[in-house]
Design an enzyme around this catalytic site. Sequence first.
Site, PDB file in Angstrom:
ATOM      1  CB  CYS A  33       1.633  -0.209   5.522  1.00 16.08           C
ATOM      2  SG  CYS A  33       0.922  -0.443   7.151  1.00 16.08           S
ATOM      3  CB  CYS A 103      -5.056  -2.860   8.090  1.00 17.42           C
ATOM      4  SG  CYS A 103      -4.483  -2.366   6.421  1.00 17.42           S
TER       5      CYS A 103
HETATM    6 FE1  FES Z   1      -1.106   0.630   7.338  1.00 15.91          FE
HETATM    7 FE2  FES Z   1      -3.478  -0.393   6.860  1.00 15.91          FE
HETATM    8  S1  FES Z   1      -1.995   0.387   5.409  1.00 15.91           S
HETATM    9  S2  FES Z   1      -2.537  -0.287   8.505  1.00 15.91           S
END
Ligand code: FES
Length: 146
Positions: A33, A103
């Site tokens: 992400c 995450c």
């Molecule tokens: Fe990036 Fe959770 S979406 S750490």
Amino acid sequence: MYNEKVMDHFMNPRNVGEIEDAEAIGEVGNPICGDIMRMYLKIDNNDIITDVKFKTFGCGSAIATSSMATEMIKGKTVREALRLTNMAVVEALDGLPPAKVHCSVLAERAVKTAIYNYAKERNLTYKELDGFDPNDDHDGHDHDEE
Ligand code: FES
């Protein structure tokens, strides 16, 4: 979607902030992400982690897992902290939605990177760091990401 424990650690995260005179600092990005995490550790002469703080631009799951991870390694030895896996943190939180498990990798990698930097500066070796490369997004563990 998120259980109570996760919500608690998200709403009231433990150990947020920075440690100015930290012995070990690790910063990592999440390849999935793009979120960032920085971890600060105070380590005493007996290799005990006496304090730990984190800062993150990550999402709620990153905050919750980092909060839990810092609680799990505080007071532990460096070696014990190196053995903490993201899945152990997820279990301690009674689980995360599968799409958010990636995450939790941020906290594990930030702890390892901080200790990696610490060991490098002091010429120390920890066998738990064998094969760990802070610049490699995949450190060989099965993070069970998706
Ligand atoms: Fe990036 Fe959770 S979406 S750490």
